[in-house]
Design an enzyme around this catalytic site. Structure first.
Site, PDB file in Angstrom:
ATOM      1  N   ILE A 148       0.843  -1.207   0.000  1.00 34.15           N
ATOM      2  CA  ILE A 148       0.000   0.000   0.000  1.00 34.15           C
ATOM      3  C   ILE A 148       0.876   1.253   0.000  1.00 34.15           C
ATOM      4  O   ILE A 148       0.668   2.181  -0.784  1.00 34.15           O
ATOM      5  CB  ILE A 148      -0.952  -0.006   1.221  1.00 34.15           C
ATOM      6  N   ILE A 226      -3.997   5.672   8.164  1.00 34.15           N
ATOM      7  CA  ILE A 226      -4.868   4.690   7.499  1.00 34.15           C
ATOM      8  C   ILE A 226      -4.394   3.275   7.844  1.00 34.15           C
ATOM      9  O   ILE A 226      -4.825   2.304   7.222  1.00 34.15           O
ATOM     10  CB  ILE A 226      -4.873   4.869   5.956  1.00 34.15           C
ATOM     11  N   ASP A 252      -8.440   7.753   9.682  1.00 31.28           N
ATOM     12  CA  ASP A 252      -9.409   6.759   9.203  1.00 31.28           C
ATOM     13  C   ASP A 252      -9.502   5.606  10.198  1.00 31.28           C
ATOM     14  O   ASP A 252     -10.447   4.828  10.147  1.00 31.28           O
ATOM     15  CB  ASP A 252      -8.993   6.248   7.820  1.00 31.28           C
ATOM     16  N   HIS A 276     -12.943   4.239   9.182  1.00 30.50           N
ATOM     17  CA  HIS A 276     -12.201   3.032   8.775  1.00 30.50           C
ATOM     18  C   HIS A 276     -12.709   2.502   7.430  1.00 30.50           C
ATOM     19  O   HIS A 276     -13.144   1.342   7.320  1.00 30.50           O
ATOM     20  CB  HIS A 276     -12.297   1.946   9.853  1.00 30.50           C
TER      21      HIS A 276
END
Lengths: 316, 316
Positions: A148, A226, A252, A276
């Site tokens: 990611i 995140i 998040d 989330h």
């Protein structure tokens, strides 16, 4: 061979699966409780990965393979799974596109002042006098330079940003101008306009950000989490934001989810909270089902080319 | 040699200019009215390009060169300028980065539902059940495939999007999967998830979008106008949005600017209005001043390597 789902997939994906594997026996249960009756007969369990307990593994006498249609494996009963020699695969790799898009959306929202423009629209106000920034030329510190983080860095380079990455050993990674280790990453904080946390939750990464980390950041910096909520204590974030040590936090994930309705964090002016959802996407389950179908084909043909096999010892 | 500004630049840029050209005489006036007294003595005028009239050109007996620190030249008195053989240069090329960033920010804001999440935060509501889309796999129709459109297409390819471009003759351009002409672009509308208008204002592009263009678009499509407001009549937009022919319009430019406070467009739920700021950036003037300094050097050394010379006949 029985394949047991502990969630109900959308009808289209369900029908496509049944059509693709006409000889297999699929059971779709809305939750683990309803699945418990059938668990003894299941060879394959398909789960989001947060519902299986040691007890389920114990009674699942025919279980050979668990397909987790997410990436988070923290709640998996790995000891019991290991003792029974059960194969585990997951859906890693399908998060990077939605999460990188979400991250750039949030960064641009901040740089371009969209929430202020939205407010001006509500007030019918045509006012151009807002400072508008660019991502071009800015520096990102990406704490967690895996799949990611790498996708975020790839986009960052295309936007003309500097990219500093952090991984355990500080090994070079594509799309990163510079790499730091988990132990040395504090030295990268003062250069960063955006600090993006994508660390998974491990004993090393729990509460890894302390107040002195935020003290090192620019007062114009934006902190984006995140990864996992327990990377930083909520009370630390509250202090940092109330003292305006940084310009903004975009969260998040949080230490406690859902964030309680009465929590004062909701109302701070320099925080953006999303529930989330950075990996959420209309394309999430279709992509996870492509992996599931590949692995089901492998399983039924007794082949070995499984995608995304989890190393049970390591837990990822 | 007198260089006359019809605006006051930020102090830092002003001082840098004076330091870089110690032998030149600079006058900085907040507006054209205050500059009128000095216009007869100016060899060079630096302007945002919307304040000069034929009368100014007539009385400017020493004027040799006009540097426009923007890209829009619609209001320039080109006939008078041509008759006097005055050189015109502008700041084209510095808009593409901020405008492409702005456009992607707006597209991601729509796809990721950020305004709804913002509202949920205000209500202390942790709700994940919103449909979240991706840019990846979506199709952009970029109407106006020049420098800015090309930069948007470049980013689009990196986000995994399909890019269809439109220019006058339909010539191939880098980063575009497909090209259409101004006459045929209606055929691309039905494929597009995002229709992005960046056409300049000419007699051919005025009111180029009619209701039947929007009828051809998907009802999930987003129309983005960062070009010129007169590409579409506001009353057409009102009808299209009230009849929900498309999902959303994002309008940075409008037929009438500022949009009057009492206009009903402000309050439609499926519109986002920003006040003609897509090119705004903290880096805008520093970049424009780099071009100005290059050209001033060229001017003082009587060389010929001017950047961004305008063809007075064509007006661009």
């Amino acid at each position: 061979m029985k394949t047991l789902f502990t969630f109900i997939p959308p009808e289209e994906l369900k029908q496509d699966l049944i059509k693709s594997f006409p000889d297999e026996d699929f059971s779709f249960c809305p939750e683990i409780e309803q699945a418990e009756k059938e668990i003894q007969n299941a060879e394959v369990i398909v789960t989001y990965g947060e519902d299986l307990t040691e007890k389920h593994i114990e009674i699942a006498n025919k279980l050979k393979w668990i397909m987790v249609t997410s990436a988070g494996l923290e709640k998996m009963p790995f000891n019991a799974i290991k003792n029974k020699g059960i194969l585990v695969t997951n859906a890693r790799g399908i998060h990077k596109i939605p999460m990188a898009e979400f991250t750039f959306g949030l960064m641009l929202q901040h740089a371009k002042q969209f929430p202020v423009f939205k407010k001006q629209q509500q007030e019918h106000l045509w006012n151009q006098a807002l400072p508008i920034f660019e991502l071009s030329g800015q520096t990102m510190l990406i704490v967690g330079a895996g799949a990611i983080g790498g996708e975020i860095a790839r986009l960052g380079k295309v936007f003309g940003m500097q990219t500093i990455g952090v991984n355990k050993g500080g090994e070079d990674r594509q799309y990163f101008d510079e790499m730091l280790t988990l132990e040395s990453f504090i030295t990268g904080l003062s250069a960063a306009d955006y600090v993006i946390n994508i660390l998974p939750s491990t004993s090393e990464t729990k509460h890894i950000y302390h107040k002195h980390h935020f003290e090192k950041m620019k007062n114009t910096a934006v902190f984006i989490n995140i990864g996992r909520g327990n990377a930083v204590k909520t009370e630390v974030l509250m202090e940092v934001l109330q003292e305006k040590m940084i310009a903004h936090a975009i969260l998040d994930v949080l230490e406690e989810e859902p964030l309680p309705a009465e929590h004062p964090l909701w109302d701070l002016e320099n925080v953006t909270i999303t529930p989330h959802v950075s990996s959420h996407s209309k394309l999430y389950l279709p992509r996870a089902f492509e992996i599931l179908k590949h692995n089901l084909r492998t399983y039924t043909k007794k082949q070995e080319d499984y995608l995304n096999v989890i190393n049970i010892e390591k837990g990822y």
